[in-house]
Scaffold this active site. Structure first.
Site, PDB file in Angstrom:
ATOM      1  N   HIS A   1       0.814  -1.295   0.008  1.00 19.49           N
ATOM      2  CA  HIS A   1       0.023  -0.117  -0.035  1.00 19.49           C
ATOM      3  C   HIS A   1       0.948   1.350  -0.027  1.00 19.49           C
ATOM      4  O   HIS A   1       0.643   2.364  -0.594  1.00 19.49           O
ATOM      5  CB  HIS A   1      -0.965   0.058   1.132  1.00 19.49           C
ATOM      6  CG  HIS A   1      -2.240  -1.047   1.059  1.00 19.49           C
ATOM      7  ND1 HIS A   1      -3.029  -1.513   2.012  1.00 19.49           N
ATOM      8  CD2 HIS A   1      -2.837  -0.986  -0.124  1.00 19.49           C
ATOM      9  CE1 HIS A   1      -3.934  -2.000   1.455  1.00 19.49           C
ATOM     10  NE2 HIS A   1      -4.083  -1.858   0.059  1.00 19.49           N
TER      11      HIS A   1
ATOM     12  N   GLU B   1       3.111  -9.431 -27.839  1.00 15.64           N
ATOM     13  CA  GLU B   1       3.942  -9.325 -26.730  1.00 15.64           C
ATOM     14  C   GLU B   1       4.474 -10.939 -26.458  1.00 15.64           C
ATOM     15  O   GLU B   1       5.145 -10.926 -25.515  1.00 15.64           O
ATOM     16  CB  GLU B   1       3.379  -8.886 -25.401  1.00 15.64           C
ATOM     17  CG  GLU B   1       1.893  -9.275 -25.011  1.00 15.64           C
ATOM     18  CD  GLU B   1       1.500  -8.698 -23.929  1.00 15.64           C
ATOM     19  OE1 GLU B   1       1.976  -8.021 -23.236  1.00 15.64           O
ATOM     20  OE2 GLU B   1       0.254  -9.008 -23.603  1.00 15.64           O
TER      21      GLU B   1
ATOM     22  N   ASP C   1       6.599  -7.345 -22.358  1.00 11.63           N
ATOM     23  CA  ASP C   1       6.820  -8.837 -22.385  1.00 11.63           C
ATOM     24  C   ASP C   1       7.478  -9.417 -23.505  1.00 11.63           C
ATOM     25  O   ASP C   1       7.898 -10.679 -23.416  1.00 11.63           O
ATOM     26  CB  ASP C   1       5.090  -9.368 -22.412  1.00 11.63           C
ATOM     27  CG  ASP C   1       4.620  -9.274 -20.837  1.00 11.63           C
ATOM     28  OD1 ASP C   1       5.422  -9.751 -19.746  1.00 11.63           O
ATOM     29  OD2 ASP C   1       3.542  -8.628 -20.785  1.00 11.63           O
TER      30      ASP C   1
ATOM     31  N   CYS D   1       2.895  -0.118 -27.087  1.00  6.75           N
ATOM     32  CA  CYS D   1       2.479   0.462 -25.859  1.00  6.75           C
ATOM     33  C   CYS D   1       3.373   0.029 -24.808  1.00  6.75           C
ATOM     34  O   CYS D   1       3.012   0.093 -23.464  1.00  6.75           O
ATOM     35  CB  CYS D   1       1.013   0.168 -25.611  1.00  6.75           C
ATOM     36  SG  CYS D   1       0.936  -1.674 -25.429  1.00  6.75           S
TER      37      CYS D   1
HETATM   38  C1  PEP Z   1       3.799  -4.973 -22.360  1.00  7.32           C
HETATM   39  O1  PEP Z   1       3.988  -6.069 -21.938  1.00  7.32           O
HETATM   40  O2  PEP Z   1       4.511  -4.338 -23.076  1.00  7.32           O
HETATM   41  C2  PEP Z   1       2.650  -4.234 -21.818  1.00  7.32           C
HETATM   42  C3  PEP Z   1       2.472  -2.856 -22.433  1.00  7.32           C
HETATM   43  O3  PEP Z   1       1.854  -4.794 -21.059  1.00  7.32           O
HETATM   44  P1  PEP Z   1       2.067  -4.845 -19.401  1.00  7.32           P
HETATM   45  O4  PEP Z   1       3.249  -4.040 -19.240  1.00  7.32           O
HETATM   46  O5  PEP Z   1       0.860  -4.306 -18.792  1.00  7.32           O
HETATM   47  O6  PEP Z   1       2.449  -6.368 -19.308  1.00  7.32           O
HETATM   48 MG    MG Z   2       2.409  -7.097 -21.241  1.00  3.75          MG
END
Ligand code: PEP
Ligand code: MG
Length: 609
Positions: free
Chosen positions: A189, A445, A469, A516
């Protein structure tokens, strides 16, 4: 001296240490006479009353500072001190065992702590600190100890072996620059609060606190997870520069973020890049920040606002410890879509498992290779259909996209699309309004998805590359493991090749592809991604401005040549970094990319969720 920990809240802080150590109180064992019992019970009741009053006070401060959602931590504490079963048990034990209230409180709460400590679930284990907070509070009253000091006179970095959420809130009222905590994890937290408060924080530093004294000069690097004690002048200078860069690239209130043609920025030779934002769902402060940023980029014609390229819906779990119901999701997604309208929001279905929190104890030897993301959704039809229906209902104004995480095989995607069709049918049967054309995409990913991109692309409307990932699975490097953080090289040519394959496949089919993952915000990656022809990048709101600024300084044809050179000669992530730095240096851009200059060989370490 350097200590590495887990970056729990981003940012860089430089300043003197304030060593905070709360002496833990223990009750001394002694026997009571039966005649003492009423007095002792009365003292216990008094302590409970005071605890409730103080927790309520802290809760109110938290609400003002971090909003209602994060302040619910204190509501949970309040529930614990109001739990009739526990309170009755303690009263009963004082009478039966003829022991002081302090002793019984100590043993009773310690018992609950041990139970949680033994849990398989990281989230449950981290609640141990919350119980410690309550226990220590009660012991302080029962043993007549003074109030804890939670005030810092000069702006300082707070260093402690353990910090409770209440400490964090109270210290945040005085001039705390950052938190450095030996214990805890990213889901503790105190880490959640630090993020909500926007205060840089490191957790999991093990035994750093005992090597630090009040007044020591510290650099707390919440980007790479490092605490540097009494740094030399050169390190300090480098960090000061980087700090001003981080601050300069941050987002000011009501500031105009992009130029007139935003949210599309253009390289010096006219290649477009659309910038989008990543949002951790469920944190009201983060949502309003992103919303403000979106609204300050109102522009002429076409697409008017900065949209959301990735909404991590599973983050709701971090704050609430349970999945929101379909009805709750209806309200939340619709609210989000309305707030960003006409910009698009991309709702990613729950991506739990792996290093992310999942309630209940599903113990797996290799969670990152286990029951995670879409795999869980496909096994839990009610949960999945509920989320899909809620997303569809929010789409009625045409600004919602949906995205599946962790897609690995064709079969998974086919099944997910069948669920989506079922969700559409459910709504059609009820006569509900939704966007029949709601775009559907997948996260690329997992290497199998990148390698087989050509077979996935006809089934979807877009790709979104999750570089975090993708790096983890391509290089077989656990993204959250300190021991191998140096091996996590998101700029490794192997990762870049998979990104290239994915992007080419999307382009051939005339469909958009977005990045992303954290790579999108890495300054060294900007020329590479532009060179790869990436036209959409989704980054955290605090990186939007810097990304736009960097893009404008680049020439896309030069970047393409750089990418060709990388694929021709680079064999490691380090090679790529060196080549990008040379590229920037030749163009006198190193200063403008100063974050890049300071990114050392440790690689862009990804904090765990
Ligand atoms: C990623 O794996 O790059 C991604 C954007 O998803 P997360 O970081 O939420 O696993
Ligand atoms: Mg991911």
């Amino acid at each position: 001296m350097r200590f590495s920990g887990i970056a729990a809240s981003r940012g860089i802080a430089i300043g003197p240490a304030y060593r905070y150590s709360r002496t833990l109180l223990y009750a001394e064992d002694r026997d009571l006479l039966p005649a003492d019992v009423p007095y002792e019970t009365e003292r216990f009741d008094g302590a409970i009353l005071r605890a409730r009053q103080e927790i309520e006070k802290v809760r109110r401060v938290a609400e003002q500072k971090v909003g209602a959602s994060a302040s619910s931590i204190f509501e949970a504490q309040m529930m614990m001190v109001s739990d009739d079963i526990i309170l009755k048990r303690i009263r009963k034990r004082i009478k039966a065992e003829l022991k002081p209230a302090a002793v019984i409180v100590d043993t009773e709460f310690s018992h609950h702590q041990r139970l949680l400590q033994a849990s398989d679930n990281a989230l449950m284990r981290e609640r141990v600190d919350d119980i410690e907070d309550i226990k220590q509070r009660l012991l302080r009253y029962l043993l007549d100890r003074k109030k804890w000091l939670s005030k810092i006179e000069v702006p300082s970095i707070l260093v402690a072996d353990m910090l409770t959420p209440a400490d964090a809130i109270l210290f945040a009222r005085s001039s705390v620059l950052a938190f450095s905590i030996d214990g805890g994890g990213v889901t503790s937290h105190v880490a959640i609060l630090a993020r909500s408060l926007g205060i840089p924080a490191l957790v999991g530093l093990h035994d750093a606190a005992e090597s630090v004294e009040t007044g020591d000069m510290l650099i707390l690097d919440g980007e790479r997870g490092e605490l540097i004690v009494n740094p030399d002048d050169e390190t300090l200078k480098g960090y000061r520069q980087e700090q001003s860069f981080v601050i300069a690239s941050g987002v000011g209130v009501g500031e105009k973020i992009l130029e007139d043609d935003a949210p599309i920025v253009r390289t010096s030779d006219g290649q477009d890049l659309r910038i989008l934002m990543n949002l951790e769902f469920g944190n009201e402060i983060a949502i309003s920040e992103a919303e403000r940023l979106s609204q300050t980029t109102v522009v002429s014609g076409g697409e008017k606002r900065l949209g959301l390229g990735l909404v991590r819906t599973e983050h709701f779990l971090l704050l609430h410890d349970e999945f929101p119901s379909e009805e709750e999701q209806n309200v939340l997604y619709k609210d989000l879509a309305d707030r960003f309208y006409p910009a698009t929001i991309t709702l990613r279905t729950f991506d739990v498992g792996g290093d992310k929190v999942l309630s209940g104890s599903y113990r797996e030897d290799n969670p990152n290779l286990g029951w995670r993301g879409l795999r869980i959704s496909l096994d839990e039809p009610d949960l999945f259909l509920g989320q899909l229906r809620a997303a569809l209902r929010a789409s009625y104004r045409g600004n919602v996209k949906i995205m599946f995480p962790m897609v690995t095989t064709q079969d998974e995607l086919q099944r997910a699309l069948a669920f989506l069709e079922q969700a559409r049918n459910d709504l059609r049967n009820k006569g509900e309004n939704f966007d029949e054309e709601m775009p559907v995409g997948i996260m690329v990913e997992v290497p199998s998805a990148a390698l087989m991109a050509d077979t996935f692309i006809p089934m979807v409307d877009y790709f979104s590359i999750g570089s975090n990932d993708l790096t983890q699975y391509t290089l077989a490097v656990d993204r959250g493991n300190d021991l191998i953080a140096g091996l996590f090289q998101e700029l490794h040519p192997a990762v870049l090749k998979l990104i290239q394959l994915t992007a080419q496949s999307a382009r051939r089919n005339g469909k958009p592809v977005c990045i992303c993952g954290e790579l999108g915000g890495n300054p060294l990656a900007t020329p590479v991604l532009i060179g790869l022809g990436i036209e959409e990048i989704s980054v955290s709101p605090s990186s939007v401005r810097a990304l736009a600024a960097r893009t404008r300084l680049l020439n896309a044809s030069d970047c393409k040549a750089l990418v060709n050179q990388i694929f021709a000669t680079a064999t490691s992530g380090e090679d790529v970094k060196r080549m990008v730095l040379e590229f920037l240096n030749e163009r006198n851009l190193v200063e403008s990319f100063s974050d890049a200059k300071l990114r050392r060989g440790t690689g862009a370490r990804m904090p765990k969720k």
